[in-house]
Design a protein around this motif. Structure first.
Motif, short mmCIF file in Angstrom:
data_model
loop_
_atom_site.label_atom_id
_atom_site.label_comp_id
_atom_site.label_asym_id
_atom_site.label_seq_id
_atom_site.Cartn_x
_atom_site.Cartn_y
_atom_site.Cartn_z
N THR A 146 0.81 -1.21 0.00
CA THR A 146 0.00 0.00 0.00
C THR A 146 0.85 1.26 0.00
OG1 THR A 146 -1.54 -1.25 1.35
CG2 THR A 146 -1.98 1.10 1.13
N TYR A 147 1.94 1.25 0.78
CA TYR A 147 2.74 2.46 0.92
C TYR A 147 4.09 2.36 0.22
CZ TYR A 147 -0.60 3.57 4.61
OH TYR A 147 -1.74 3.83 5.32
N PHE A 200 2.08 7.02 9.81
CA PHE A 200 0.83 6.34 9.48
C PHE A 200 -0.29 6.73 10.43
CE2 PHE A 200 4.47 3.75 8.42
CZ PHE A 200 4.31 3.67 7.04
#
Ligand code: PHE
Length: 340
Positions: free
Chosen positions: A318-319, A338
């Protein structure tokens, strides 16, 4: 007699001049321990006739000065306490310094997103132990001792024979089936798993997985596909497409691996997906008849699907994080990025 009277006068005058505890102690050394003692001792040097009267008065002087001293020092201690209370007084109405707010670890945040998505599809959370036995981690999942597929999971064994740290969340399938059989099941089994691996940018010795398990009378591969596509779109974006490859796990038949188009390049090829255009998100399959039977379900009547995904892997995708060691390194510069 007159020396006693003048000693008393001097002593009392000096005592009243003392303004702190230290001065009082000096006074005590000078008068009580020294001059008064001397005066008391002097009785033996007097002619016998004068001794009783002198001795009485000297003793009374000693008693009186001792009492004066005790009360002076007690009063001074009271005053010192009052002074320190006044000077150290707290104003509890002052606004406080802002406390730095903590946050949930990125893995916890991600787990919670995963729970929410599967909850909407009717999956409940079932928790099972991180310490397992060999039989449940492997044997009942269709990997008898010496089965070559055990090589897929490097294992931490404990000093107690047959007891190990689970290498995946799949043994939870056995626990939940045995508890709920013959009822239908729709659960996810999240938690920490452990593997005896060299720690590198791509592998850690501990990580989270989320297992999924659905059992019922007419559960098919189409249900598995539907659940996984719905999950991938909620988790990674509506435009995601999913690709299914055949694979092998001893506890599912058929077994598949699921990829989704790369979230960075959408399939064109980039460094995140290693030019392939696809990211592997999980392993899955239809629950093997042997496993169904081990869980108490008749495979002629019931079927089910299972899947297992790595949570940190999902976060990394995702990141675009390139080092899995960041997750347990406790570096706030990483963790603070985050969430809120
Ligand atoms: N337990 C498997 C692993 O750790 C993943 C998996 C779970 C595969 C359920 C199929 C079904 O690699």
């Amino acid at each position: 007699m007159s020396t006693l009277a003048s000693l008393e006068e001097r002593a009392l005058a000096d005592l009243h001049d003392c303004t702190d505890e230290a001065a009082l102690r000096v006074w005590k050394t000078r008068y009580l321990n020294d001059e008064v003692e001397q005066a008391v001792k002097k009785v033996s040097t007097l002619p016998p006739a004068e001794r009783p009267a002198y001795g009485k008065q000297a003793n009374e002087l000693k008693k009186k000065l001792t009492a004066e001293y005790e009360s002076a020092i007690a009063a001074e201690k009271e005053r010192a306490l009052a002074r320190s209370l006044a000077s150290e007084a707290l104003d509890v109405t002052l606004p406080s310094r802002p406390a730095r707010r903590g946050r949930l670890h990125v893995s916890t945040q991600t787990l919670r997103s995963i729970y929410a998505i599967f909850a909407d599809m009717g999956f409940q959370i079932y928790r099972s132990s991180e310490v397992e036995d060999d039989e449940t981690n492997f044997g009942l999942l269709n990997m008898p001792e010496h089965h070559p597929a055990r090589d897929m999971w490097d294992t931490f064994y404990t000093t107690k024979p047959g007891v190990l740290l689970r290498t995946h969340t799949s043994p939870g399938q056995i626990h939940v089936m045995r508890e709920l059989c013959p009822r239908p099941i729709r659960v996810i089994l999240p938690g920490m798993c452990y593997r005896y691996e060299a720690i590198t940018t791509r592998s850690e010795i501990m990580f989270h997985q989320v297992e999924g398990l659905a059992i019922g009378e007419r559960v098919t591969m189409a249900d598995l596909k539907g659940a996984l596509i719905a999950f991938a779109r909620r988790m990674f974006g509506d435009e995601r497409t999913v690709r299914i490859r055949s694979s092998y796990f001893p506890f599912t038949e058929p077994s598949i691996e699921v990829d989704m188009d790369c979230i960075v390049c959408a399939g064109a090829g980039c460094s995140l997906c290693k030019r392939s255009g696809w990211l592997e998100i999980l392993g899955a399959g239809m629950v093997h008849p042997v496993v169904l039977r081990n869980g108490g379900y008749d495979p002629a009547r019931y079927s089910g699907f299972a899947f297992g995904m790595g949570v940190e892997r999902t976060v990394m995708m995702t990141y675009a994080i390139d080092d899995i060691r960041q997750f347990w390194a406790n570096d706030l510069r990483f963790l603070r990025q985050f969430g809120t």
